[in-house]
Design a protein around this motif. Structure first.
Motif, PDB file in Angstrom:
ATOM      1  N   GLY A 175      22.693  48.378  66.935  1.00  0.00           N
ATOM      2  CA  GLY A 175      23.047  47.179  66.126  1.00  0.00           C
ATOM      3  C   GLY A 175      21.840  46.189  65.681  1.00  0.00           C
ATOM      4  O   GLY A 175      20.931  46.380  66.075  1.00  0.00           O
ATOM      5  N   CYS A 176      22.151  45.375  64.627  1.00  0.00           N
ATOM      6  CA  CYS A 176      21.115  44.472  63.990  1.00  0.00           C
ATOM      7  C   CYS A 176      21.789  43.299  63.547  1.00  0.00           C
ATOM      8  O   CYS A 176      23.099  43.467  63.102  1.00  0.00           O
ATOM      9  CB  CYS A 176      20.104  45.007  63.134  1.00  0.00           C
ATOM     10  N   SER A 177      21.215  42.196  63.483  1.00  0.00           N
ATOM     11  CA  SER A 177      21.892  41.030  62.773  1.00  0.00           C
ATOM     12  C   SER A 177      23.175  40.385  63.306  1.00  0.00           C
ATOM     13  O   SER A 177      24.036  39.990  62.659  1.00  0.00           O
ATOM     14  CB  SER A 177      21.793  41.140  61.265  1.00  0.00           C
ATOM     15  N   GLY A 178      23.350  41.004  64.610  1.00  0.00           N
ATOM     16  CA  GLY A 178      24.728  40.277  65.341  1.00  0.00           C
ATOM     17  C   GLY A 178      26.078  41.151  64.771  1.00  0.00           C
ATOM     18  O   GLY A 178      26.862  40.802  65.051  1.00  0.00           O
ATOM     19  N   THR A 179      25.569  42.350  64.366  1.00  0.00           N
ATOM     20  CA  THR A 179      26.998  43.144  63.876  1.00  0.00           C
ATOM     21  C   THR A 179      27.495  43.472  64.918  1.00  0.00           C
ATOM     22  O   THR A 179      27.147  44.224  65.957  1.00  0.00           O
ATOM     23  CB  THR A 179      26.080  44.606  63.252  1.00  0.00           C
ATOM     24  N   ALA A 180      28.992  43.504  64.662  1.00  0.00           N
ATOM     25  CA  ALA A 180      29.905  43.997  65.658  1.00  0.00           C
ATOM     26  C   ALA A 180      29.704  43.569  67.251  1.00  0.00           C
ATOM     27  O   ALA A 180      30.055  44.108  68.094  1.00  0.00           O
ATOM     28  CB  ALA A 180      30.004  45.354  65.871  1.00  0.00           C
ATOM     29  N   VAL A 181      29.347  42.254  67.427  1.00  0.00           N
ATOM     30  CA  VAL A 181      28.920  41.671  68.642  1.00  0.00           C
ATOM     31  C   VAL A 181      30.329  40.908  68.900  1.00  0.00           C
ATOM     32  O   VAL A 181      30.790  40.061  68.186  1.00  0.00           O
ATOM     33  CB  VAL A 181      27.686  40.715  68.847  1.00  0.00           C
ATOM     34  N   GLU A 372      22.605  41.215  44.450  1.00  0.00           N
ATOM     35  CA  GLU A 372      22.868  42.784  44.815  1.00  0.00           C
ATOM     36  C   GLU A 372      23.732  42.787  45.945  1.00  0.00           C
ATOM     37  O   GLU A 372      24.788  43.255  46.190  1.00  0.00           O
ATOM     38  CB  GLU A 372      22.013  44.001  44.621  1.00  0.00           C
ATOM     39  N   PHE A 373      23.130  42.132  47.179  1.00  0.00           N
ATOM     40  CA  PHE A 373      24.113  42.297  48.563  1.00  0.00           C
ATOM     41  C   PHE A 373      25.067  41.380  48.462  1.00  0.00           C
ATOM     42  O   PHE A 373      25.908  41.303  49.296  1.00  0.00           O
ATOM     43  CB  PHE A 373      23.019  42.492  49.493  1.00  0.00           C
ATOM     44  N   ILE A 374      24.924  40.234  47.810  1.00  0.00           N
ATOM     45  CA  ILE A 374      25.951  39.244  47.871  1.00  0.00           C
ATOM     46  C   ILE A 374      27.350  39.953  47.225  1.00  0.00           C
ATOM     47  O   ILE A 374      28.245  39.889  47.658  1.00  0.00           O
ATOM     48  CB  ILE A 374      25.590  37.883  46.777  1.00  0.00           C
ATOM     49  N   TRP A 375      27.085  40.617  46.180  1.00  0.00           N
ATOM     50  CA  TRP A 375      28.280  41.147  45.658  1.00  0.00           C
ATOM     51  C   TRP A 375      28.752  42.459  46.338  1.00  0.00           C
ATOM     52  O   TRP A 375      29.975  42.495  46.577  1.00  0.00           O
ATOM     53  CB  TRP A 375      27.811  42.036  44.219  1.00  0.00           C
ATOM     54  N   ARG A 381      33.898  43.339  51.510  1.00  0.00           N
ATOM     55  CA  ARG A 381      34.283  42.443  52.609  1.00  0.00           C
ATOM     56  C   ARG A 381      33.463  42.425  53.929  1.00  0.00           C
ATOM     57  O   ARG A 381      34.083  42.808  54.876  1.00  0.00           O
ATOM     58  CB  ARG A 381      35.894  42.606  52.799  1.00  0.00           C
ATOM     59  N   MET A 382      32.076  42.437  53.847  1.00  0.00           N
ATOM     60  CA  MET A 382      31.344  42.709  55.000  1.00  0.00           C
ATOM     61  C   MET A 382      30.570  41.181  54.907  1.00  0.00           C
ATOM     62  O   MET A 382      30.203  40.721  54.218  1.00  0.00           O
ATOM     63  CB  MET A 382      30.680  43.970  54.764  1.00  0.00           C
ATOM     64  N   PRO A 383      30.153  40.896  56.336  1.00  0.00           N
ATOM     65  CA  PRO A 383      29.332  39.530  56.268  1.00  0.00           C
ATOM     66  C   PRO A 383      28.015  40.041  55.537  1.00  0.00           C
ATOM     67  O   PRO A 383      27.517  41.147  55.418  1.00  0.00           O
ATOM     68  CB  PRO A 383      28.789  39.601  57.949  1.00  0.00           C
ATOM     69  N   ILE A 384      27.409  38.764  55.041  1.00  0.00           N
ATOM     70  CA  ILE A 384      26.186  38.990  54.046  1.00  0.00           C
ATOM     71  C   ILE A 384      24.962  39.624  54.723  1.00  0.00           C
ATOM     72  O   ILE A 384      24.255  40.363  54.178  1.00  0.00           O
ATOM     73  CB  ILE A 384      25.928  37.905  53.258  1.00  0.00           C
ATOM     74  N   GLY A 385      24.823  39.142  56.168  1.00  0.00           N
ATOM     75  CA  GLY A 385      23.747  39.919  56.841  1.00  0.00           C
ATOM     76  C   GLY A 385      23.861  41.329  56.926  1.00  0.00           C
ATOM     77  O   GLY A 385      22.898  42.156  56.855  1.00  0.00           O
ATOM     78  N   ASP A 386      25.303  42.005  56.959  1.00  0.00           N
ATOM     79  CA  ASP A 386      25.298  43.476  57.001  1.00  0.00           C
ATOM     80  C   ASP A 386      25.073  43.866  55.781  1.00  0.00           C
ATOM     81  O   ASP A 386      24.453  45.041  55.543  1.00  0.00           O
ATOM     82  CB  ASP A 386      26.907  43.773  57.536  1.00  0.00           C
ATOM     83  N   ALA A 387      25.544  43.174  54.657  1.00  0.00           N
ATOM     84  CA  ALA A 387      25.384  44.005  53.249  1.00  0.00           C
ATOM     85  C   ALA A 387      23.880  43.882  53.064  1.00  0.00           C
ATOM     86  O   ALA A 387      23.357  44.694  52.035  1.00  0.00           O
ATOM     87  CB  ALA A 387      26.268  42.728  52.361  1.00  0.00           C
TER      88      ALA A 387
END
Length: 416
Positions: A175-181, A372-375, A381-387
């Motif tokens: 993982g990265c950016s705290g994804t699914a922790v 682009e990743f904000i949209w 419906r995902m965290p912006i870090g993931d997007a």
């Protein structure tokens, strides 16, 4: 390559005289960390090219970037992305290839196909496969005699014994950016068995993040910091911190005899006895770059630095102010006053890592450049870090054939 665009650039005399000796290709330009690196290289007289799947991003309007290319996203079509990078290297006569974020995993696998004249600045695919894998990371730590908390896949029978003994952390293997922790209490049920999800002993203590510039396995400098404002588990406000001697020793022992040149980041927890426990390795650039002197940094990456690196004194603050402001609004709407006060303090006293009066457009246009990743964050419906990472990071990469799948190697479960 689908699109190409270039930006005007205010350059030194050697640029318009076509006497630039080095051309660096950054394989991402969307993040403030990559922008800081681009500015450091530009200050040192390097011609900087950016290749990013986003047509509009911070690097595309920076005066430090000579040319910006929009390339295929590696997680969409890896062979096309690899060919895009190779074409840019040939067209622009690139001398240095530098990954800027989680795409480092893909860049490292491209190294055998690079021209001999190109200097890759990052860990080899062998080391990335071991360090980016949070299970094999522990194995490497053990082999170097440094401390890392016990970890097992949720499919391992030992995971049940671990959760009976202590509170644990559940997280993806890559993982990265705290994804699914997430955190689970002692005695809870083990999550669904999976070879790609980990159960790790939770260490109580203070978090410390580090970024090191390493030259042929030798640690040239390390900047340490702590998060002051967070978006989820990702820090968007930072405070420089001293690097304890025990942490310096830990990093040096971990990296000794690796012959790695590039940026290496670690997440530590210092327990009550001051013992550093390595939680994970991010073999790439991280926010510690905001605390390293740009003049020294540009020279170091080009192999020309002399003397120790000037590091910001402990207590100095930096932030991504747009992200900090977003967190402040969130806490205001939820009436979370202590969290709102922390955000307010960062907004008032912390230096913005993107702003530069010599290069103002990345800061002034940050919202439209990130749209682009904000949209994507809003619509999916995902965290912006993931997007912001899902098109480049290995965590979201799906191998298309056996050769690509071989890169996703498996490791052992042990503790140091």
């Amino acid at each position: 390559m689908r699109h190409k665009c270039s930006t005007p650039i205010a350059t030194r005399g050697q640029y318009w005289l076509r006497k630039v000796a080095r051309t660096a290709l950054l394989t991402v330009g969307r993040f403030p960390t990559a922008l800081t690196l681009a500015r450091a290289l530009h200050r040192h007289g390097v011609r900087v090219i950016v290749a990013d799947p986003l047509r509009r991003q911070l690097g595309s309007v920076s005066r430090a970037v000579a040319k910006n290319y929009c390339v295929t996203a590696p997680n969409t079509d890896l062979p096309a992305w690899e060919q895009d990078i190779l074409d840019i290297i040939e067209r622009e006569q690139v001398t240095d290839l530098i990954p800027g974020s989680e795409e480092v995993c893909h860049v490292a696998n491209l190294v055998p196909r690079l021209p001999q004249s190109v200097r890759y600045q990052g860990p080899s695919a062998r080391w990335i496969a071991q360090w980016h894998d949070k299970l094999r990371f522990v194995e490497h730590a053990i082999s170097r005699g440094v401390t890392a908390p016990s970890v097992y896949t949720t499919a391992d029978p030992e995971a049940r014994a671990l959760i009976r003994q202590t509170e644990c952390v559940v997280k993806p293997r890559r993982g990265c950016s705290g994804t699914a922790v997430s955190f689970i209490a002692q005695g809870s049920n083990v999550p669904a068995p999976s070879p790609d999800m980990l159960l790790q002993r939770k260490v109580e203590g203070n978090h410390l993040y580090t970024l090191s510039w390493v030259d042929d396995g030798e640690v040239r400098t390390t900047a340490s910091y702590r998060g002051s404002t967070h978006s989820g588990t990702v820090a968007v406000g930072f405070q420089s911190a001293p690097t304890p001697f025990s942490v310096k020793q830990w990093i040096e022992r971990f990296l000794s005899d690796t012959q790695v040149t590039g940026f290496i980041s670690f997440d530590f927890i210092l327990d009550r006895s001051g013992i550093p426990w390595g939680i994970e390795c991010n073999p790439r650039l991280s926010s510690g770059v905001h605390f390293i002197d740009e003049t020294w940094l540009g020279a170091a990456v080009m192999g020309e630095a002399t003397g120790p690196a000037p590091i910001s004194p402990a207590g100095k603050r930096a932030q991504w102010s747009y992200s900090t402001l977003t967190e402040a609004y969130k806490h205001l709407l939820r009436l979370q006053l202590p969290e709102l006060a922390r955000c307010g303090r960062d907004l008032l006293v912390s230096r913005d890592a993107v702003w530069s009066w010599r290069d103002p457009l990345p800061f002034l246009l940050m919202t439209p450049l990130c749209w682009e990743f904000i949209w994507r964050s809003i619509t999916e419906r995902m965290p912006i870090g993931d997007a912001s990472q899902c098109d480049i990071a290995w965590h979201w990469f799906t191998p298309q054939d056996a050769a690509q799948a071989d890169a996703m190697q498996r490791g052992d479960e042990r503790e140091a």
